[in-house]
Design a protein around this motif. Structure first.
Motif, PDB file in Angstrom:
ATOM      1  N   TYR A  30      -8.091  19.289 -11.428  1.00  0.00           N
ATOM      2  CA  TYR A  30      -8.030  17.838 -11.631  1.00  0.00           C
ATOM      3  C   TYR A  30      -6.888  17.457 -12.570  1.00  0.00           C
ATOM      4  CZ  TYR A  30      -9.386  13.377 -13.777  1.00  0.00           C
ATOM      5  OH  TYR A  30      -9.379  12.108 -14.288  1.00  0.00           O
ATOM      6  N   VAL A  31      -6.799  18.146 -13.689  1.00  0.00           N
ATOM      7  CA  VAL A  31      -5.785  17.817 -14.691  1.00  0.00           C
ATOM      8  C   VAL A  31      -4.383  18.110 -14.169  1.00  0.00           C
ATOM      9  CG1 VAL A  31      -4.872  18.501 -16.956  1.00  0.00           C
ATOM     10  CG2 VAL A  31      -7.318  18.077 -16.661  1.00  0.00           C
ATOM     11  N   ASP A  32      -4.210  19.208 -13.478  1.00  0.00           N
ATOM     12  CA  ASP A  32      -2.884  19.603 -13.021  1.00  0.00           C
ATOM     13  C   ASP A  32      -2.347  18.647 -11.958  1.00  0.00           C
ATOM     14  OD1 ASP A  32      -0.745  21.448 -13.305  1.00  0.00           O
ATOM     15  OD2 ASP A  32      -1.256  22.337 -11.373  1.00  0.00           O
ATOM     16  N   ILE A  33      -3.224  18.107 -11.114  1.00  0.00           N
ATOM     17  CA  ILE A  33      -2.780  17.183 -10.062  1.00  0.00           C
ATOM     18  C   ILE A  33      -2.576  15.787 -10.626  1.00  0.00           C
ATOM     19  CG2 ILE A  33      -3.396  16.091  -7.875  1.00  0.00           C
ATOM     20  CD1 ILE A  33      -4.921  18.624  -7.142  1.00  0.00           C
ATOM     21  N   LEU A  34      -3.564  15.280 -11.379  1.00  0.00           N
ATOM     22  CA  LEU A  34      -3.522  13.890 -11.832  1.00  0.00           C
ATOM     23  C   LEU A  34      -2.602  13.682 -13.028  1.00  0.00           C
ATOM     24  CD1 LEU A  34      -4.835  11.113 -11.186  1.00  0.00           C
ATOM     25  CD2 LEU A  34      -6.506  11.632 -12.968  1.00  0.00           C
ATOM     26  N   LYS A 108       3.108  28.435 -14.598  1.00  0.00           N
ATOM     27  CA  LYS A 108       1.681  28.100 -14.600  1.00  0.00           C
ATOM     28  C   LYS A 108       1.175  27.828 -13.190  1.00  0.00           C
ATOM     29  CE  LYS A 108       1.639  24.812 -17.696  1.00  0.00           C
ATOM     30  NZ  LYS A 108       1.079  23.751 -18.581  1.00  0.00           N
ATOM     31  N   ALA A 109       1.999  27.132 -12.379  1.00  0.00           N
ATOM     32  CA  ALA A 109       1.590  26.845 -11.003  1.00  0.00           C
ATOM     33  C   ALA A 109       1.442  28.123 -10.195  1.00  0.00           C
ATOM     34  CB  ALA A 109       2.613  25.908 -10.352  1.00  0.00           C
ATOM     35  N   LEU A 110       2.389  29.044 -10.340  1.00  0.00           N
ATOM     36  CA  LEU A 110       2.312  30.313  -9.603  1.00  0.00           C
ATOM     37  C   LEU A 110       1.181  31.192 -10.132  1.00  0.00           C
ATOM     38  CD1 LEU A 110       6.092  31.221  -9.156  1.00  0.00           C
ATOM     39  CD2 LEU A 110       4.433  30.857  -7.321  1.00  0.00           C
ATOM     40  N   PHE A 111       1.045  31.275 -11.434  1.00  0.00           N
ATOM     41  CA  PHE A 111      -0.005  32.117 -12.016  1.00  0.00           C
ATOM     42  C   PHE A 111      -1.385  31.620 -11.600  1.00  0.00           C
ATOM     43  CE2 PHE A 111      -3.010  33.350 -15.317  1.00  0.00           C
ATOM     44  CZ  PHE A 111      -2.738  34.705 -15.456  1.00  0.00           C
ATOM     45  N   PHE A 112      -1.592  30.300 -11.643  1.00  0.00           N
ATOM     46  CA  PHE A 112      -2.897  29.758 -11.261  1.00  0.00           C
ATOM     47  C   PHE A 112      -3.154  29.983  -9.780  1.00  0.00           C
ATOM     48  CE2 PHE A 112      -5.859  26.328 -10.076  1.00  0.00           C
ATOM     49  CZ  PHE A 112      -6.872  26.594 -10.988  1.00  0.00           C
ATOM     50  N   PRO A 416       2.557  22.183  -7.274  1.00  0.00           N
ATOM     51  CA  PRO A 416       1.265  22.774  -7.619  1.00  0.00           C
ATOM     52  C   PRO A 416       0.169  22.511  -6.599  1.00  0.00           C
ATOM     53  CG  PRO A 416       2.275  21.802  -9.561  1.00  0.00           C
ATOM     54  CD  PRO A 416       3.121  21.401  -8.402  1.00  0.00           C
ATOM     55  N   PHE A 417       0.110  21.291  -6.038  1.00  0.00           N
ATOM     56  CA  PHE A 417      -0.929  20.977  -5.057  1.00  0.00           C
ATOM     57  C   PHE A 417      -0.836  21.914  -3.861  1.00  0.00           C
ATOM     58  CE2 PHE A 417      -2.442  18.826  -1.250  1.00  0.00           C
ATOM     59  CZ  PHE A 417      -3.675  18.348  -1.638  1.00  0.00           C
ATOM     60  N   VAL A 418       0.372  22.176  -3.396  1.00  0.00           N
ATOM     61  CA  VAL A 418       0.545  23.042  -2.219  1.00  0.00           C
ATOM     62  C   VAL A 418       0.248  24.494  -2.575  1.00  0.00           C
ATOM     63  CG1 VAL A 418       2.185  23.818  -0.472  1.00  0.00           C
ATOM     64  CG2 VAL A 418       2.201  21.436  -1.233  1.00  0.00           C
TER      65      VAL A 418
END
Length: 472
Positions: A30-34, A108-112, A416-418
């Motif tokens: 939620y936090v990463d997208i919004l 962070k996007a890749l690690f998550f 990140p969403f993708v």
């Protein structure tokens, strides 16, 4: 007031996570997208909510989750290699300061995305993650859709929660994400279990789809129109009454035409030809420069290597003559520099070179292939709890295809969403491979045959041995 409301909501979610730590994973999605940290003015920007939820999500899994059912897939390994390669190119970047700034969110996007499949060990978790992703995008889309209907849209007009033309709030990116969310929304109207697909859920879902379709109009993003065309083409694969579908779509488009502003038609008219549009002409010039750049730098120049580009091109400018009946074309020389790639393909090529582009293409090609395998493997099954798998694989595949087409005209290789969609594909692939009853039967049958074969071989060797002479 906004700060307090957001802080109270996120704080309550974090408290619930102490009882169900998986909630922290959903909180980070939620936090990463919004990006609520960019929506407030005092509390939210100061508390580093993204870092807090990121650490909580990983710590909750590490300390409380069972690791027996977690599987490390090939696509996670590809993302891991890509992460390490990006770290290396960042250390050798042409523009270290700008490269480090982009690296702060890319890693962070890749690690998550590598970590998320480890938590997707049940259908409920897969569905929960998808639902949070869709509803978070819905919060942005519904607000922007209301502003579009009530006040009209416009290119780069502030329709969103934040006045920041970056991340998911960039107009073309949001249009692409909104359209690629539609197949997943449709899946929830048929197979959702968290919210049973009754008339209320379907009414909300269809209204949300309408809001998603408004995004290319409200933002006047040309890429969004292309994504809608791709969505229609993909829908033709599954729809039963294709003629009715085509006629209904055409009728809906005709009804919507009078409500579309003239500025939208003018901007969409530049899709067919790039010569008369400076934005499109610049993109072609940047792509040409990138191809020349990687000839001398095959491993790329690190993040934001485009800042070193400089090029000159001729752009035709149409001018109406004084008589008002004729138009003259004058070619004007345009010099530009430091222009972004505006394409995920050239973004990867310029920043990570041929190795990075290969890893990125392999990651997505493997995802399309895996989702197609799941679609065909589970399609037509009639057993209990065996009808949701193929449609979900199809929805994730369609969402990825729409993104890939949209990414041809945007620098969103690390969106990140993708990457979360990619992670959910990995989780679904691993989960269904582990729980497929037919595969379990095949493995058991193969094991039985192997044991029978070994037993027969042992009996054959025993029969072939000469008998020992009798004792005198």
């Amino acid at each position: 007031m906004i700060d307090l409301a957001l802080f109270a909501f996120i704080a309550s979610v974090m408290l619930i996570g102490f009882r169900r730590p998986f909630i922290w994973v959903l909180a980070y999605i939620y936090v990463d997208i919004l990006s609520p940290g960019r929506m407030g003015y005092t509390i939210m920007p100061a508390i580093q909510i993204s870092l807090i939820t990121f650490c909580a999500a990983f710590a909750g899994w590490l300390l409380t989750d069972s690791k027996r059912e977690a599987r490390f897939t090939l696509r996670q390994a590809i993302m891991g290699v890509l992460l390490l390669y990006c770290m290396w190119t960042t250390g050798n970047a042409d523009f270290p300061e700008f490269a480090d700034e982009k690296w702060q969110w890319v890693w962070k996007a890749l690690f998550f995305a590598i970590f998320l499949p480890f938590t997707m060990i049940t259908r409920l978790r897969i569905e929960s993650a998808l639902l949070v992703m869709v509803l978070t995008v819905a919060a942005i889309v519904i607000s922007a859709g209301m502003k579009t209907v009530l006040g009209g849209g416009g290119y780069e007009r502030n329709l969103f929660f934040v006045n920041d033309n970056s991340g998911i709030y960039e107009s073309s990116t949001l249009a692409t994400v909104a359209i690629c969310s539609i197949p997943v929304i449709i899946w929830f109207t048929k197979h959702g279990t968290i919210f049973k697909p009754d008339w209320r859920v379907k009414t909300f879902a269809y209204s949300l789809i309408f809001a998603c379709l408004l995004m290319p109009i409200g933002t006047e993003a040309r890429t969004g129109l292309i994504c809608i065309a791709v969505l229609i083409g993909l829908a033709m694969r599954d729809v039963k009454r294709r003629l009715v579908f085509i006629v209904s779509g055409a009728a809906l488009a005709l009804v919507a035409l009078p409500f579309i502003p003239q500025s939208y038609y003018e901007r969409m008219s530049t899709i067919t030809s790039h010569e008369g549009d400076q934005s499109a002409s610049t993109r072609v010039a940047v792509w040409t420069w990138t191809l020349e750049y990687v000839q001398d730098n095959p491993v790329g120049g690190g993040f934001d290597a485009y800042r070193g580009n400089k090029f000159t091109y001729d752009m035709p400018v149409k001018q109406e003559n004084l008589d008002g009946n004729t138009v003259s074309v004058e070619y004007r020389e345009v010099t530009d520099n430091g222009r972004a790639y505006h394409s995920a393909i050239f973004e990867m090529l310029g920043e990570q070179g041929w190795p990075g582009l290969f890893l990125w293409l392999w990651l997505h090609a493997l995802g399309l292939w895996q989702m197609e395998r799941l679609r065909r493997r589970w399609r037509g099954r009639t057993g209990p709890d065996q009808q949701w798998q193929a449609p979900l694989a199809t929805a994730l595949q369609y969402a990825q295809i729409i993104y890939l087409v949209g990414s041809l005209f945007q620098g969103i290789a690390y969106q990140p969403f993708v990457l979360m969609l990619v992670a959910l594909q990995c989780g679904l692939w691993s989960y269904l491979k582990r729980t497929d009853p037919e595969q379990a039967k095949q493995r058991k049958l193969a094991s039985t045959r192997l044991q029978s074969g070994e037993q027969r071989a042992a009996d054959g060797r025993a029969a072939a041995q000469p008998e020992a002479p009798a004792a005198s």
